[in-house]
Write a protein that holds these residues in place. Sequence first.
Motif, PDB file in Angstrom:
ATOM      1  N   ALA A  21       7.949   9.165  12.204  1.00  0.00           N
ATOM      2  CA  ALA A  21       9.278   8.955  11.640  1.00  0.00           C
ATOM      3  C   ALA A  21       9.328   7.717  10.758  1.00  0.00           C
ATOM      4  O   ALA A  21       8.688   6.709  11.025  1.00  0.00           O
ATOM      5  CB  ALA A  21      10.312   8.812  12.770  1.00  0.00           C
ATOM      6  N   ASN A  22      10.095   7.838   9.702  1.00  0.00           N
ATOM      7  CA  ASN A  22      10.528   6.717   8.876  1.00  0.00           C
ATOM      8  C   ASN A  22      11.686   7.258   8.054  1.00  0.00           C
ATOM      9  O   ASN A  22      11.559   8.307   7.430  1.00  0.00           O
ATOM     10  CB  ASN A  22       9.408   6.206   7.966  1.00  0.00           C
ATOM     11  CG  ASN A  22       9.787   4.904   7.285  1.00  0.00           C
ATOM     12  OD1 ASN A  22      10.934   4.687   6.888  1.00  0.00           O
ATOM     13  ND2 ASN A  22       8.815   4.016   7.134  1.00  0.00           N
ATOM     14  N   GLN A  23      12.835   6.556   8.083  1.00  0.00           N
ATOM     15  CA  GLN A  23      13.997   7.094   7.394  1.00  0.00           C
ATOM     16  C   GLN A  23      13.849   7.051   5.878  1.00  0.00           C
ATOM     17  O   GLN A  23      14.634   7.654   5.152  1.00  0.00           O
ATOM     18  CB  GLN A  23      15.282   6.352   7.804  1.00  0.00           C
ATOM     19  CG  GLN A  23      15.448   4.965   7.222  1.00  0.00           C
ATOM     20  CD  GLN A  23      14.786   3.902   8.075  1.00  0.00           C
ATOM     21  OE1 GLN A  23      13.866   4.181   8.846  1.00  0.00           O
ATOM     22  NE2 GLN A  23      15.245   2.678   7.946  1.00  0.00           N
ATOM     23  N   LYS A  29       4.533   9.989   5.328  1.00  0.00           N
ATOM     24  CA  LYS A  29       4.832  10.482   6.674  1.00  0.00           C
ATOM     25  C   LYS A  29       4.190  11.849   6.918  1.00  0.00           C
ATOM     26  O   LYS A  29       3.445  12.030   7.895  1.00  0.00           O
ATOM     27  CB  LYS A  29       6.351  10.551   6.859  1.00  0.00           C
ATOM     28  CG  LYS A  29       6.830  11.136   8.171  1.00  0.00           C
ATOM     29  CD  LYS A  29       8.343  11.106   8.249  1.00  0.00           C
ATOM     30  CE  LYS A  29       9.003  11.829   7.097  1.00  0.00           C
ATOM     31  NZ  LYS A  29       8.680  13.286   7.029  1.00  0.00           N
ATOM     32  N   THR A  30       4.488  12.793   6.054  1.00  0.00           N
ATOM     33  CA  THR A  30       3.958  14.147   6.240  1.00  0.00           C
ATOM     34  C   THR A  30       2.445  14.172   6.082  1.00  0.00           C
ATOM     35  O   THR A  30       1.742  14.863   6.832  1.00  0.00           O
ATOM     36  CB  THR A  30       4.623  15.108   5.249  1.00  0.00           C
ATOM     37  OG1 THR A  30       6.025  15.162   5.532  1.00  0.00           O
ATOM     38  CG2 THR A  30       4.036  16.506   5.357  1.00  0.00           C
ATOM     39  N   LEU A 158       5.293   7.123  15.971  1.00  0.00           N
ATOM     40  CA  LEU A 158       4.319   6.559  15.047  1.00  0.00           C
ATOM     41  C   LEU A 158       5.030   6.388  13.709  1.00  0.00           C
ATOM     42  O   LEU A 158       5.640   7.342  13.206  1.00  0.00           O
ATOM     43  CB  LEU A 158       3.101   7.472  14.921  1.00  0.00           C
ATOM     44  CG  LEU A 158       1.878   6.924  14.181  1.00  0.00           C
ATOM     45  CD1 LEU A 158       0.614   7.637  14.660  1.00  0.00           C
ATOM     46  CD2 LEU A 158       2.004   7.077  12.666  1.00  0.00           C
ATOM     47  N   VAL A 159       4.960   5.176  13.141  1.00  0.00           N
ATOM     48  CA  VAL A 159       5.719   4.862  11.936  1.00  0.00           C
ATOM     49  C   VAL A 159       4.777   4.616  10.757  1.00  0.00           C
ATOM     50  O   VAL A 159       4.054   3.615  10.733  1.00  0.00           O
ATOM     51  CB  VAL A 159       6.589   3.601  12.146  1.00  0.00           C
ATOM     52  CG1 VAL A 159       7.459   3.339  10.915  1.00  0.00           C
ATOM     53  CG2 VAL A 159       7.446   3.735  13.396  1.00  0.00           C
ATOM     54  N   PRO A 160       4.758   5.517   9.760  1.00  0.00           N
ATOM     55  CA  PRO A 160       4.030   5.227   8.524  1.00  0.00           C
ATOM     56  C   PRO A 160       4.872   4.273   7.678  1.00  0.00           C
ATOM     57  O   PRO A 160       6.078   4.457   7.524  1.00  0.00           O
ATOM     58  CB  PRO A 160       3.909   6.594   7.843  1.00  0.00           C
ATOM     59  CG  PRO A 160       4.338   7.600   8.872  1.00  0.00           C
ATOM     60  CD  PRO A 160       5.291   6.887   9.767  1.00  0.00           C
ATOM     61  N   LEU A 161       4.222   3.261   7.131  1.00  0.00           N
ATOM     62  CA  LEU A 161       4.938   2.226   6.390  1.00  0.00           C
ATOM     63  C   LEU A 161       4.233   1.970   5.065  1.00  0.00           C
ATOM     64  O   LEU A 161       3.087   1.516   5.045  1.00  0.00           O
ATOM     65  CB  LEU A 161       4.972   0.939   7.225  1.00  0.00           C
ATOM     66  CG  LEU A 161       5.843  -0.179   6.703  1.00  0.00           C
ATOM     67  CD1 LEU A 161       7.307   0.140   6.994  1.00  0.00           C
ATOM     68  CD2 LEU A 161       5.480  -1.486   7.367  1.00  0.00           C
ATOM     69  N   ILE A 194       2.332   1.347  14.108  1.00  0.00           N
ATOM     70  CA  ILE A 194       2.777   1.353  12.716  1.00  0.00           C
ATOM     71  C   ILE A 194       1.538   1.419  11.852  1.00  0.00           C
ATOM     72  O   ILE A 194       0.610   0.613  12.016  1.00  0.00           O
ATOM     73  CB  ILE A 194       3.597   0.080  12.393  1.00  0.00           C
ATOM     74  CG1 ILE A 194       4.879   0.040  13.242  1.00  0.00           C
ATOM     75  CG2 ILE A 194       3.932  -0.006  10.913  1.00  0.00           C
ATOM     76  CD1 ILE A 194       5.604  -1.286  13.209  1.00  0.00           C
ATOM     77  N   VAL A 195       1.495   2.392  10.957  1.00  0.00           N
ATOM     78  CA  VAL A 195       0.329   2.536  10.086  1.00  0.00           C
ATOM     79  C   VAL A 195       0.722   2.205   8.651  1.00  0.00           C
ATOM     80  O   VAL A 195       1.693   2.745   8.120  1.00  0.00           O
ATOM     81  CB  VAL A 195      -0.302   3.945  10.197  1.00  0.00           C
ATOM     82  CG1 VAL A 195       0.680   5.057   9.845  1.00  0.00           C
ATOM     83  CG2 VAL A 195      -1.549   4.035   9.307  1.00  0.00           C
ATOM     84  N   LEU A 196      -0.025   1.309   8.041  1.00  0.00           N
ATOM     85  CA  LEU A 196       0.214   0.915   6.657  1.00  0.00           C
ATOM     86  C   LEU A 196      -0.382   1.970   5.731  1.00  0.00           C
ATOM     87  O   LEU A 196      -1.572   2.303   5.835  1.00  0.00           O
ATOM     88  CB  LEU A 196      -0.408  -0.450   6.388  1.00  0.00           C
ATOM     89  CG  LEU A 196       0.217  -1.607   7.183  1.00  0.00           C
ATOM     90  CD1 LEU A 196      -0.698  -2.821   7.172  1.00  0.00           C
ATOM     91  CD2 LEU A 196       1.583  -1.953   6.623  1.00  0.00           C
ATOM     92  N   THR A 197       0.442   2.510   4.835  1.00  0.00           N
ATOM     93  CA  THR A 197       0.015   3.588   3.944  1.00  0.00           C
ATOM     94  C   THR A 197       0.094   3.149   2.486  1.00  0.00           C
ATOM     95  O   THR A 197       0.739   2.156   2.152  1.00  0.00           O
ATOM     96  CB  THR A 197       0.891   4.838   4.129  1.00  0.00           C
ATOM     97  OG1 THR A 197       2.241   4.527   3.750  1.00  0.00           O
ATOM     98  CG2 THR A 197       0.881   5.318   5.580  1.00  0.00           C
TER      99      THR A 197
END
Length: 271
Positions: A21-23, A29-30, A158-161, A194-197
Amino acid sequence: MGAQTAHEAQTAKTPRLIAIANQKGGVGKTTTVINLATALAAVEKRVLVIDLDPQGNASTGLGLGRAERRLNAYHVLIGSVPLGGAVTATAIPGLDMVPSGMDLSGAEIELAGEDDRLHRLKTALDGQLDGYDYVLVDCPPALGLLTVNALIAAHAVLVPLQCEFFALEGVSHLVRTVERIKKSYNPDLDIQGIVLTMFDRRNNLSDEVANDVRAHFGDKVYETVIPRNVRVSEAPSHGKPVLLYDTGCAGSRAYIHLAGEVLRRERSLAA
């Protein structure tokens, strides 16, 4: 099918449900959902992806055509079919999917007056996940009813950032939402990581954002960073995760490392 091993029997009882999730949209994310799921399946984990995003990009990225989405997450949420009726096999061994459908975009309005609107996904999943080790939910880029359903059903987030200027502000909002969900509805919910993308080593801003996020969230941030990579961007148009589209590219290697980190954290939680 042969007799279950002790490990298989245990994981059949307790699949781990992780909401991605991340708004904010456009943060990877996908891409993280489909490639993490593929990497987990590659190490013989049984994985189910639930595409709760009305855009349906995870469904497309895992090669599911429109005809294979006739029964989908919308029908599961409104209770017209059980979970198993919407589960579809993908071309990847060990990886199944509940696809998205266009009706999902109206589900928030349709369910708004229902007393159990926040628990529809949890209710639909209860007792229906035997045989899976991991369930990954691709949430829409908003903190609306669909995402709240996923957070109430999930064990972890899990948050992709994305490595950009406003990233920290956005994830702080999501963390506050997770804390509210944890306090009111789901006391077991936690941030898995949190994963840095979209990390660009040529751009000083990427390093600055990464340093800020690590300073703020500490060891919640995975060591793995997902680089900006042309092959990662190309793969969805071919209906494939990048791990199948170009196994040796930098993006594929990064998602394999991320899967390893996720599994290590999961093992430490179970210890």
